[in-house]
Design an enzyme around this catalytic site. Structure first.
Site, short mmCIF file in Angstrom:
data_model
loop_
_atom_site.label_atom_id
_atom_site.label_comp_id
_atom_site.label_asym_id
_atom_site.label_seq_id
_atom_site.Cartn_x
_atom_site.Cartn_y
_atom_site.Cartn_z
N HIS A 271 1.03 -1.41 -0.20
CA HIS A 271 0.00 0.23 -0.71
C HIS A 271 0.75 1.12 0.31
CE1 HIS A 271 -2.27 2.98 2.52
NE2 HIS A 271 -3.33 2.95 1.64
N ARG B 38 -5.13 26.43 -0.18
CA ARG B 38 -3.76 25.49 -0.33
C ARG B 38 -4.58 24.82 1.00
NH1 ARG B 38 -2.60 21.49 -0.33
NH2 ARG B 38 -0.44 20.55 -1.32
N TYR C 87 8.64 20.20 1.09
CA TYR C 87 9.21 21.53 1.24
C TYR C 87 10.43 21.49 0.74
CZ TYR C 87 3.95 21.77 1.38
OH TYR C 87 2.59 22.12 0.54
N1 MTE Z 1 -3.12 24.55 9.11
C1 MTE Z 1 -2.76 24.14 7.68
N2 MTE Z 1 -2.05 25.01 7.86
C2 MTE Z 1 -1.55 25.34 6.52
C3 MTE Z 1 -1.67 25.35 5.53
C4 MTE Z 1 -2.51 23.85 6.30
O1 MTE Z 1 -2.97 22.50 4.94
N3 MTE Z 1 -3.10 23.54 6.87
N4 MTE Z 1 -1.12 24.84 4.60
C5 MTE Z 1 -0.05 25.64 4.50
C6 MTE Z 1 0.63 25.62 3.10
S1 MTE Z 1 1.53 24.46 2.36
C7 MTE Z 1 0.16 27.11 2.69
S2 MTE Z 1 0.69 27.44 1.09
C8 MTE Z 1 -1.03 27.57 3.57
C9 MTE Z 1 -1.65 28.79 2.01
O2 MTE Z 1 -2.44 29.59 2.78
P1 MTE Z 1 -3.73 30.13 2.19
O3 MTE Z 1 -4.91 28.64 2.19
O4 MTE Z 1 -4.58 30.85 3.11
O5 MTE Z 1 -3.31 31.19 1.04
O6 MTE Z 1 -1.10 28.12 4.26
C10 MTE Z 1 0.36 26.97 5.08
N5 MTE Z 1 -0.93 26.89 6.22
MO MO Z 2 1.57 25.34 -0.02
#
Ligand code: MTE
Ligand code: MO
Length: 530
Positions: free
Chosen positions: A93, A191, A374
């Site tokens: 998996h 996102r 990242y």
């Molecule tokens: N708790 C939480 N914070 C998060 C995320 C998430 O999925 N969960 N995504 C991150 C990512 S990868 C990005 S690029 C940004 C996006 O922020 P926005 O949706 O306000 O544009 O939030 C960040 N903070």
């Molecule tokens: Mo992101």
């Protein structure tokens, strides 16, 4: 492997490849196991339901299915009324052992969270493991109880270009992006790795750990009343912005973002620095990183998390906020209601939404997104050779710019004699964009664009203090059409205050996760002779 969120769908994609390889390698063993099972099933079928037609499967109750929860007892799951013995699939998996969470029960609630499963080839693989039917009563009951974890996600603007519905990921159309210096909340890119958590602002508490005054927590009202409200205009960019251009060189894992996984907002909230000092922080206190945890969770209960260096967190000039307002409104659900971290100049991923916990620590966040995602790698690094420990987590982003108008493939009338190009430019770490060069001939000759730091006509009077240029610049240039050209290759590139420039092409910065995509942006348009 930690949380298989939407963000890791990419991880799944390659894992699927590994799995297919695994299927080939283990084909012999599996085939014989499969045959054995089919015989068993057929035998069972004859005892339960003595009919001639094949294939029929025995009927099992949910209670019977529930007895198969371990590798020793066999791992059974149900899906849409079918019963599957996936014991042998567990080892291959793509999401690893987590599949065992579904053991003895229904796949639907898990697949609802990880929509990557909703593909035909996944169903095909599953069908190979079928051993029975779930009793109609149990099947009906399941259908009634399996809820969609995304059902309470907020409504979104229909103009958004959706990259993934569950979890929700979307960017505004690029023409819209440069219409406003401050991106309206509805158009701000979104996102999410997981479902949007529902947080009750009256019972919300922000936990604070690892500081001299001991673990403590703050209510939303306390966060708003105990600390001065600070306002910062900052651009947020996802590490995956412009991944689609990386994908064109060679496909990578990840959401296929265009040029608009970047937006600009005015955020207001408490300074993280003030909250840390309230909790006893002072120079000399041990701890190198400030970790953040979101309230959004995957099926295992693992929360989204990230961290930033303590120096950024406590610096007066760092402007890190625990924001509760976005463009003068309370933080929208998609952007982290009731509180998110805003780390100006730092990659989107560290700007944790739905903030539940802050901790000062000697270590970076242990989350998947800090440790195994990242990060940037050499173009020669592939999924077989990558060592995530060998590269630092992305924090400050490199200089970036892109063309928002005209659109790729559009037509310019020769009789107009000139063409207007618009776009955005930004750099990480508070480095100000000092110049944007625009070419109509693929980069042979250049025009210098006009930059602005505000809505048209209401531009900021003064530049930001050095090292604190958190917001993007919108730029525009009107240039004469080159006399004989039938097609234009429009190019833009920005220069920041450290004289960092963008690389001219994508291939040399290709990386397996498709992050940090900041090559010269190119748009081709036709010139019509009327
Ligand atoms: N708790 C939480 N914070 C998060 C995320 C998430 O999925 N969960 N995504 C991150 C990512 S990868 C990005 S690029 C940004 C996006 O922020 P926005 O949706 O306000 O544009 O939030 C960040 N903070
Ligand atoms: Mo992101």
């Amino acid at each position: 492997m930690p949380g298989q969120s939407g963000g890791q769908c990419h991880t799944h994609a390659s894992a699927w490849r590994h799995m297919l390889a695994g299927l080939f390698l283990g084909a012999g063993a599996m085939l014989s196991y499969g045959l054995y099972h089919r015989q068993q099933a057929e035998q069972a079928a004859t005892t339960v339901q003595p009919v001639r037609e094949v294939p029929t499967f025995p009927v099992y109750s949910q209670e019977e299915v529930a007895k198969h929860r371990t590798l020793a007892d066999g791992v059974w799951v149900t899906y849409k009324g079918g019963v599957y013995d996936i014991t042998d699939f567990v080892a291959v998996h793509p999401g690893g052992d987590k599949i065992l969470l579904a053991a003895g029960g229904a796949l639907e609630p898990f697949w609802a969270l990880y929509a990557v499963h909703n593909q035909e080839h996944v169903l095909e693989i599953l069908s190979g493991y079928k051993v029975g039917e779930l009793s109609p009563e149990d099947s009906a009951q399941q259908a009634a109880s399996s809820t969609d974890p995304y059902s309470s996600d907020p409504p979104r603007h229909p103009a958004l270009r959706v990259n993934s519905q569950k979890p929700f990921n979307a960017e505004p159309p690029s023409e819209i992006l440069s219409d406003n210096y401050i991106t309206p909340n509805a158009f701000f890119f979104k996102r999410n790795h997981l479902p949007v958590p529902k947080v009750d602002p009256d019972t919300y508490r922000l936990e604070i750990q690892g500081l001299p005054k001991g673990p403590m927590s703050l209510s939303l009202a306390e966060l708003k009343s105990k600390f001065p409200k600070h306002t910062v205009t900052a651009t947020l960019q996802c590490a995956g912005n412009r991944r689609s251009e990386i994908n064109q060189v060679k496909p990578v894992k990840g959401l296929n973002w265009g040029i608009a996984a970047i937006s600009n907002a005015t955020w207001a909230g408490a300074r993280l620095r003030d909250v840390l000092i309230h909790a006893g922080y002072e120079p000399g206190v041990k701890g190198k990183h400030v970790q953040f945890e979101g309230l959004d969770r995957d099926v295992t209960g693992t929360t989204y998390g990230a961290s930033i260096p303590v120096g950024k967190a406590v610096s007066e000039e760092g402007d890190v906020l625990l924001a509760y307002e976005m463009n003068g409104e309370e933080l929208p659900a998609d952007h982290g209601f009731p509180v998110r971290v805003v780390v100006p100049g730092t990659v989107g991923a560290r700007n944790v939404k739905w903030l539940g916990k802050i901790a000062l620590s000697e270590e970076e966040s242990s989350s998947h997104w800090q440790q195994n995602d990242y990060k940037g790698f050499s173009p020669s690094t592939d999924w077989d050779t990558v060592d995530f420990k060998s590269a630092p987590a992305i924090q400050e982003l490199p200089v970036q710019s892109a063309i928002t108008q005209p659109a790729e493939g559009s037509v310019v009338e020769r009789s107009q004699e000139e063409v207007t190009i618009k776009g955005y430019a930004w750099s990480g770490g508070g480095r100000e964009v000092v110049r944007v060069d625009v070419s109509l001939d693929g980069g042979r000759t250049w025009h210098v664009a006009e930059l602005r730091s505000g809505e048209k006509g209401q531009e900021a009077a003064a530049s930001p203090p050095p090292g604190r240029a958190w917001a993007w610049k919108l730029w525009e240039v009107t240039a004469p059409l080159p006399p004989a050209a039938q097609e234009l290759e429009i190019v833009c590139k920005a220069v920041d205050s450290s004289y960092n420039v963008q690389p001219d092409t994508v291939a040399p910065i290709w990386n397996l996760r498709g992050v940090l995509s900041n090559a010269w942006h190119r748009v081709r348009v036709k010139v019509s002779e009327d």
